[in-house]
Design a protein around this motif. Structure first.
Motif, PDB file in Angstrom:
ATOM      1  N   UNK A 144       0.816  -1.201   0.000  1.00 41.99           N
ATOM      2  CA  UNK A 144       0.000   0.000   0.000  1.00 41.99           C
ATOM      3  C   UNK A 144       0.854   1.256   0.000  1.00 41.99           C
ATOM      4  N   UNK A 145       0.271   2.339  -0.463  1.00 42.77           N
ATOM      5  CA  UNK A 145       0.842   3.677  -0.336  1.00 42.77           C
ATOM      6  C   UNK A 145      -0.076   4.494   0.575  1.00 42.77           C
ATOM      7  N   UNK A 146       0.536   5.180   1.514  1.00 38.61           N
ATOM      8  CA  UNK A 146      -0.164   6.069   2.416  1.00 38.61           C
ATOM      9  C   UNK A 146       0.509   7.433   2.357  1.00 38.61           C
ATOM     10  N   UNK A 147      -0.171   8.428   2.875  1.00 34.45           N
ATOM     11  CA  UNK A 147       0.439   9.746   2.974  1.00 34.45           C
ATOM     12  C   UNK A 147       0.033  10.411   4.265  1.00 34.45           C
ATOM     13  N   UNK A 148       0.894  11.321   4.703  1.00 33.05           N
ATOM     14  CA  UNK A 148       0.618  12.076   5.922  1.00 33.05           C
ATOM     15  C   UNK A 148       1.012  13.525   5.708  1.00 33.05           C
ATOM     16  N   UNK A 181      -8.217   1.972  -4.577  1.00 33.53           N
ATOM     17  CA  UNK A 181      -7.881   3.359  -4.290  1.00 33.53           C
ATOM     18  C   UNK A 181      -8.823   3.956  -3.265  1.00 33.53           C
ATOM     19  N   UNK A 182      -8.293   4.903  -2.506  1.00 32.62           N
ATOM     20  CA  UNK A 182      -9.171   5.759  -1.723  1.00 32.62           C
ATOM     21  C   UNK A 182     -10.002   6.565  -2.721  1.00 32.62           C
ATOM     22  N   UNK A 206      -6.665  10.544 -10.098  1.00 35.02           N
ATOM     23  CA  UNK A 206      -5.391  11.185 -10.442  1.00 35.02           C
ATOM     24  C   UNK A 206      -4.168  10.328 -10.142  1.00 35.02           C
ATOM     25  N   UNK A 207      -4.334   9.266  -9.377  1.00 33.79           N
ATOM     26  CA  UNK A 207      -3.187   8.464  -8.957  1.00 33.79           C
ATOM     27  C   UNK A 207      -3.325   7.030  -9.484  1.00 33.79           C
ATOM     28  N   UNK A 208      -2.190   6.433  -9.817  1.00 29.32           N
ATOM     29  CA  UNK A 208      -2.191   5.057 -10.302  1.00 29.32           C
ATOM     30  C   UNK A 208      -1.119   4.270  -9.561  1.00 29.32           C
ATOM     31  N   UNK A 209      -1.518   3.150  -8.993  1.00 30.23           N
ATOM     32  CA  UNK A 209      -0.563   2.258  -8.336  1.00 30.23           C
ATOM     33  C   UNK A 209      -0.259   1.099  -9.287  1.00 30.23           C
ATOM     34  N   UNK A 210       1.005   0.706  -9.317  1.00 32.33           N
ATOM     35  CA  UNK A 210       1.405  -0.412 -10.155  1.00 32.33           C
ATOM     36  C   UNK A 210       2.593  -1.098  -9.505  1.00 32.33           C
TER      37      UNK A 210
END
Length: 115
Positions: free
Chosen positions: A35-39, A59-60, A66-70
């Motif tokens: 996963x990718x998270x941000x703070x 995705x959230x 606008x965001x793509x995970x791969x």
């Protein structure tokens, strides 16, 4: 030893793009999701996107446009493509590897969106 190393952050103008990378050592992405998270400053860490062991993304709601995970399983690397960035996307972005034994996190990479 498990290691997650993020890179690719930086300063970008509104509307710009960045690609974040997370290289994983110690576990194979063929067996585990990531996963990718941000703070953001003063805010709680929040989920951006996840990708399961089969490569299916999730995705959230506010991120999916606008965001793509791969991922690249040969390189054991997960990516997060950020597009049409906004100032409110400014945050430290972390990759996460959840396992039955522990929850692993990278050190984070700073993304700053500003003109």
């Amino acid at each position: 030893q498990v290691q997650l190393v993020e890179s690719g952050g930086g300063l970008v103008q509104p509307g710009g793009s960045l690609r974040l990378s997370c290289v994983v050592a110690g576990y194979s992405l063929r067996d585990y999701g990531m996963g990718w998270y941000r703070q953001a400053p003063g805010k709680q860490r929040e989920l951006v996107a996840r990708i399961d062991r089969y490569g299916w993304p999730d995705y959230a709601d506010s991120m999916k446009e606008r965001f793509i995970i791969s991922r690249d399983t040969d390189k054991n690397t997960v990516y997060l493509q950020l597009s049409r960035l906004k100032p409110e996307d400014t945050a430290v972005y972390y990759c996460n590897l959840p396992t039955a034994h522990a929850d692993y996190w990278g050190q984070g990479t700073q993304v700053t969106v500003s003109s």
